[in-house]
Design a protein around this motif. Structure first.
Motif, PDB file in Angstrom:
ATOM      1  N   TYR A  14      41.832  19.082  60.960  1.00 21.79           N
ATOM      2  CA  TYR A  14      42.637  17.827  61.383  1.00 21.79           C
ATOM      3  C   TYR A  14      41.742  16.782  62.133  1.00 21.79           C
ATOM      4  CZ  TYR A  14      43.272  18.666  66.517  1.00 21.79           C
ATOM      5  OH  TYR A  14      42.997  18.491  67.719  1.00 21.79           O
ATOM      6  N   LEU A  15      40.834  17.291  62.954  1.00 18.87           N
ATOM      7  CA  LEU A  15      39.859  16.093  63.507  1.00 18.87           C
ATOM      8  C   LEU A  15      39.047  15.711  62.769  1.00 18.87           C
ATOM      9  CD1 LEU A  15      38.641  17.861  66.855  1.00 18.87           C
ATOM     10  CD2 LEU A  15      40.144  15.765  66.580  1.00 18.87           C
ATOM     11  N   GLN A  16      38.486  16.481  61.454  1.00 15.23           N
ATOM     12  CA  GLN A  16      37.850  15.973  60.514  1.00 15.23           C
ATOM     13  C   GLN A  16      38.414  15.122  59.717  1.00 15.23           C
ATOM     14  OE1 GLN A  16      35.269  19.014  58.128  1.00 15.23           O
ATOM     15  NE2 GLN A  16      35.791  20.522  59.739  1.00 15.23           N
ATOM     16  N   LEU A  17      39.631  15.259  59.270  1.00 22.56           N
ATOM     17  CA  LEU A  17      40.400  14.178  58.613  1.00 22.56           C
ATOM     18  C   LEU A  17      40.633  13.100  59.152  1.00 22.56           C
ATOM     19  CD1 LEU A  17      41.981  13.474  56.036  1.00 22.56           C
ATOM     20  CD2 LEU A  17      43.907  14.858  56.757  1.00 22.56           C
ATOM     21  N   MET A  18      40.869  13.007  60.436  1.00 27.57           N
ATOM     22  CA  MET A  18      40.851  11.713  61.367  1.00 27.57           C
ATOM     23  C   MET A  18      39.557  11.143  61.126  1.00 27.57           C
ATOM     24  SD  MET A  18      42.904  13.226  64.743  1.00 27.57           S
ATOM     25  CE  MET A  18      42.966  11.960  65.442  1.00 27.57           C
ATOM     26  N   GLU A  19      38.472  11.829  61.384  1.00 27.71           N
ATOM     27  CA  GLU A  19      37.500  10.960  61.422  1.00 27.71           C
ATOM     28  C   GLU A  19      37.095  10.325  59.797  1.00 27.71           C
ATOM     29  OE1 GLU A  19      36.406  11.046  64.823  1.00 27.71           O
ATOM     30  OE2 GLU A  19      34.398  11.686  64.067  1.00 27.71           O
ATOM     31  N   GLN A  20      37.617  11.042  58.914  1.00 25.57           N
ATOM     32  CA  GLN A  20      37.270  10.664  57.428  1.00 25.57           C
ATOM     33  C   GLN A  20      38.146   9.381  57.194  1.00 25.57           C
ATOM     34  OE1 GLN A  20      35.176  11.734  54.695  1.00 25.57           O
ATOM     35  NE2 GLN A  20      34.280  12.458  56.767  1.00 25.57           N
ATOM     36  N   VAL A  21      39.505   9.247  57.829  1.00 30.37           N
ATOM     37  CA  VAL A  21      40.312   8.082  57.722  1.00 30.37           C
ATOM     38  C   VAL A  21      39.828   7.057  58.455  1.00 30.37           C
ATOM     39  CG1 VAL A  21      42.479   7.269  58.170  1.00 30.37           C
ATOM     40  CG2 VAL A  21      42.361   9.568  57.148  1.00 30.37           C
ATOM     41  N   LYS A  22      39.351   7.071  59.647  1.00 28.54           N
ATOM     42  CA  LYS A  22      38.757   6.220  60.575  1.00 28.54           C
ATOM     43  C   LYS A  22      37.385   5.568  59.836  1.00 28.54           C
ATOM     44  CE  LYS A  22      40.215   7.821  64.934  1.00 28.54           C
ATOM     45  NZ  LYS A  22      39.791   8.609  66.164  1.00 28.54           N
ATOM     46  N   HIS A  23      36.570   6.621  59.274  1.00 29.17           N
ATOM     47  CA  HIS A  23      35.458   6.126  58.480  1.00 29.17           C
ATOM     48  C   HIS A  23      35.831   5.046  57.597  1.00 29.17           C
ATOM     49  CE1 HIS A  23      31.364   6.075  57.550  1.00 29.17           C
ATOM     50  NE2 HIS A  23      31.663   6.416  56.222  1.00 29.17           N
ATOM     51  N   ALA A  24      36.968   5.314  56.606  1.00 25.31           N
ATOM     52  CA  ALA A  24      37.270   4.889  55.509  1.00 25.31           C
ATOM     53  C   ALA A  24      37.720   3.470  55.987  1.00 25.31           C
ATOM     54  CB  ALA A  24      38.611   5.442  54.712  1.00 25.31           C
ATOM     55  N   VAL A  25      38.362   3.249  57.044  1.00 31.57           N
ATOM     56  CA  VAL A  25      38.903   2.031  57.709  1.00 31.57           C
ATOM     57  C   VAL A  25      37.422   1.133  57.948  1.00 31.57           C
ATOM     58  CG1 VAL A  25      40.071   0.650  59.486  1.00 31.57           C
ATOM     59  CG2 VAL A  25      40.921   2.721  58.421  1.00 31.57           C
ATOM     60  N   GLU A  26      36.613   1.597  58.481  1.00 32.58           N
ATOM     61  CA  GLU A  26      35.389   1.079  59.314  1.00 32.58           C
ATOM     62  C   GLU A  26      34.712   0.480  58.047  1.00 32.58           C
ATOM     63  OE1 GLU A  26      34.923   4.007  63.122  1.00 32.58           O
ATOM     64  OE2 GLU A  26      33.794   4.418  61.329  1.00 32.58           O
ATOM     65  N   THR A  27      34.503   1.339  57.224  1.00 31.36           N
ATOM     66  CA  THR A  27      33.751   0.834  55.856  1.00 31.36           C
ATOM     67  C   THR A  27      34.470  -0.180  54.837  1.00 31.36           C
ATOM     68  OG1 THR A  27      34.377   2.801  54.461  1.00 31.36           O
ATOM     69  CG2 THR A  27      32.680   3.163  55.662  1.00 31.36           C
ATOM     70  N   GLY A  28      35.832  -0.351  55.244  1.00 33.66           N
ATOM     71  CA  GLY A  28      36.502  -1.380  54.267  1.00 33.66           C
ATOM     72  C   GLY A  28      37.324  -0.942  53.189  1.00 33.66           C
ATOM     73  N   ALA A  29      37.123   0.475  53.113  1.00 35.70           N
ATOM     74  CA  ALA A  29      37.449   1.227  51.908  1.00 35.70           C
ATOM     75  C   ALA A  29      38.947   1.341  52.086  1.00 35.70           C
ATOM     76  CB  ALA A  29      36.966   2.726  51.873  1.00 35.70           C
TER      77      ALA A  29
END
Lengths: 136, 136
Positions: A14-29
DNA sequence: TGTAGTGTGTCGGTAAACTAGTACACTTTA
DNA sequence: TAAAGTGTACTAGTTTACCGACACACTACA
């Protein structure tokens, strides 16, 4: 959109998924108002249990990143100004450094440990510097 | 010698300790025959339970990194040639990049996510390249 | 406009993994 | 030989991940 998990890393899924979502936000995806994949489709895509996706989505909601609407879906909340530009520059710089270091013979695991330790050191430096500033 | 843990990262403590020990070996800080801190002293230093240290040491033994001797201590096993030189170059390069990116305004969390994703992409590229080599 | 079907989030219970606490056993040292 | 140092083992609590059912919202059709 690609979300990546490494089930054998030992890091809670669940932590990994949280990181992935945050990264998608940061990159503008992902941007304000966008809908996240549904709990069941994300679970299928990443081969994890829907309730584990729920766990990640719940934490992201608690942190104000997304909003869950019962029966409708999960949506991105408004965020501060996009960091995509500075993040993309960092991605390019990081990608070329990683390529170079792997080419010089480092393994992924060695690289991961070098990064984790240098970042921890940088954090410590910053904390010390902040403390020094305060005592002036 | 400094071992670093981040109890709030969500990453299992025993895994973090394993990573720290491996990193110490890679950088040359620990070498063949060296004794690791005792289970109790490591636990005190890192503020974790001795049994959690045991868990890490056991896994490291299973991986052939160290050897546990009942009543005597934990010792580094012989390893292949030291990678310290290439690791140190990587540390310096990584340190300066991290400083630069933090100075440009990235947060530690953003940086961590960028690194994790770029490394995952590099791994995928290598897997694809290896597969392509095989099908020739 | 109402209803059935589909889509989507929510909830409770269980098993495995992680962490902590404490006592036992082997080795080293004085 | 006793004490101190060090690893081993067992038990219990918390966290993570999974399983299956329930509840809300949306859509299509009569």
């Amino acid at each position: 959109m690609i979300f990546r998990l490494n089930p054998s890393s030992g890091i809670p899924l669940y932590l990994q998924l949280m990181e992935q979502v945050k990264h998608a936000v940061e990159t503008g995806a992902l941007g304000e108002g966008d809908q996240l994949p549904t709990i069941r489709s994300m679970a299928e895509e990443l081969v994890m249990n829907p309730n584990t996706v729920v766990r990640a989505y719940r934490e992201l909601e608690r942190e104000g990143v997304i909003e869950l609407r019962h029966g409708s879906g999960a949506f991105l909340k408004a965020s501060s100004e996009s960091r995509a530009r500075v993040i993309r520059k960092a991605q390019m710089a990081m990608e070329s450094m990683i390529e170079r270091l792997l080419h010089q013979g480092l393994t992924e695991d060695e690289l991961r440990r070098v990064f984790a330790n240098e970042l921890a050191k940088a954090e410590e430096k910053r904390v010390v510097a902040a403390g020094t500033e305060r005592t002036r």
